[in-house]
Design a protein around this motif. Sequence first.
Motif, PDB file in Angstrom:
ATOM      1  N   GLN A  20     -14.613 -78.988  17.590  1.00 60.55           N
ATOM      2  CA  GLN A  20     -14.249 -78.048  18.650  1.00 60.55           C
ATOM      3  C   GLN A  20     -12.834 -77.499  18.443  1.00 60.55           C
ATOM      4  OE1 GLN A  20     -14.875 -80.118  22.340  1.00 60.55           O
ATOM      5  NE2 GLN A  20     -17.104 -80.251  22.075  1.00 60.55           N
ATOM      6  N   ARG A  21     -11.906 -78.376  18.015  1.00 58.23           N
ATOM      7  CA  ARG A  21     -10.538 -77.929  17.778  1.00 58.23           C
ATOM      8  C   ARG A  21     -10.481 -76.914  16.635  1.00 58.23           C
ATOM      9  NH1 ARG A  21      -6.932 -83.539  18.028  1.00 58.23           N
ATOM     10  NH2 ARG A  21      -7.494 -84.141  20.173  1.00 58.23           N
ATOM     11  N   ILE A  22     -11.224 -77.187  15.565  1.00 54.54           N
ATOM     12  CA  ILE A  22     -11.226 -76.270  14.429  1.00 54.54           C
ATOM     13  C   ILE A  22     -11.832 -74.926  14.835  1.00 54.54           C
ATOM     14  CG2 ILE A  22     -12.092 -75.852  12.098  1.00 54.54           C
ATOM     15  CD1 ILE A  22      -9.871 -77.950  12.268  1.00 54.54           C
ATOM     16  N   ARG A  23     -12.929 -74.969  15.602  1.00 49.73           N
ATOM     17  CA  ARG A  23     -13.550 -73.712  16.052  1.00 49.73           C
ATOM     18  C   ARG A  23     -12.598 -72.925  16.950  1.00 49.73           C
ATOM     19  NH1 ARG A  23     -18.397 -76.717  16.675  1.00 49.73           N
ATOM     20  NH2 ARG A  23     -18.039 -76.844  18.927  1.00 49.73           N
ATOM     21  N   LEU A  24     -11.881 -73.618  17.808  1.00 47.15           N
ATOM     22  CA  LEU A  24     -10.941 -72.950  18.689  1.00 47.15           C
ATOM     23  C   LEU A  24      -9.815 -72.293  17.890  1.00 47.15           C
ATOM     24  CD1 LEU A  24      -9.934 -72.245  21.512  1.00 47.15           C
ATOM     25  CD2 LEU A  24      -8.870 -74.515  21.638  1.00 47.15           C
ATOM     26  N   LEU A  25      -9.300 -73.006  16.890  1.00 45.81           N
ATOM     27  CA  LEU A  25      -8.243 -72.443  16.061  1.00 45.81           C
ATOM     28  C   LEU A  25      -8.764 -71.246  15.269  1.00 45.81           C
ATOM     29  CD1 LEU A  25      -5.312 -72.712  15.170  1.00 45.81           C
ATOM     30  CD2 LEU A  25      -6.042 -74.329  13.401  1.00 45.81           C
TER      31      LEU A  25
END
Length: 299
Positions: free
Chosen positions: A35-40
């Motif tokens: 989720q963090r990678i997708r958000l970034l």
Amino acid sequence: MLDPTLLTTLAIVAREGSFERAARLLHVTPSAVSQRIRLLEDRAGAVLVVRGQPCIPTELGARLCRHAHTVALLEDELRRDLPWVGDAQPHLARTTVRIAINADSLATWFIAALQAFSAEDDTLVDVAVDDQDHTGDWLRRGHVLGAVTSLAQPIQGCRSRKLGGLRYLATASPAYVQHWFAQGVTPAALAQAPSLVFDRNDRLQDHWVRRAVRKQVPLFAHRLPSTQAFVDACLGGIGWGMNPWHMVHEHLRSGRLVELLPGQHLDVPLYWQCANLPLPALERLGRCVQQAAGAELVR
């Protein structure tokens, strides 16, 4: 501004090559890492990680990783000067400097530099290995902060310092030389004798041949991506290869190896290039690299 937590997550995924391993280090679930990678990626408007085994950062992802490492190094220096500053993320307390270096330097003189650096600094070093003609590309693309390279001209945003020359000798076993070069090291003999190359980027043998016989000769070659395997293959009579003097001088002294043309060595000039950033840890590492190179490389 980019969220430092997201940048840190990206850097750890790139370093570990896996969402699962990154999750263990971050003490979160793999889903949270994803989720963090997708958000970034949403905020950057581009793919930052190529999912696979291993996960690999894209060009933009590598630039963001370098930014994250740079910030971490600066914060680490701040903690050194202000020890009362707390660390909200204990798992990141050990910062890392990523550099690129050629395999032969790593196998000969660089460990002395790393030993000196680790004696005075607790920063970790992440070493990527490539041919000395290509390590500069790692720096140019933002994958690393420093590189041992054959490129003298400073890369944009970097500074370059000459280290010295790594001396190579064309060596083989006496039996191999007797079999393939009984009539001398001629273009015709070189065109038939099996040689050794490290990988598709390795051109040292071609450079030596052009200097030795004044012409270009197509070579048959075994591909062995290991510095020690090069020496072992020469000892075993498998082929002839360009070996660093540091790794073969004792074999030459004992007679287990001989030079194809005595005295016809090849010195490859090496340089330390690093990002022109105010990073004391990078400066300390560069100083150790220069000192170790000064003691081992030819001038």
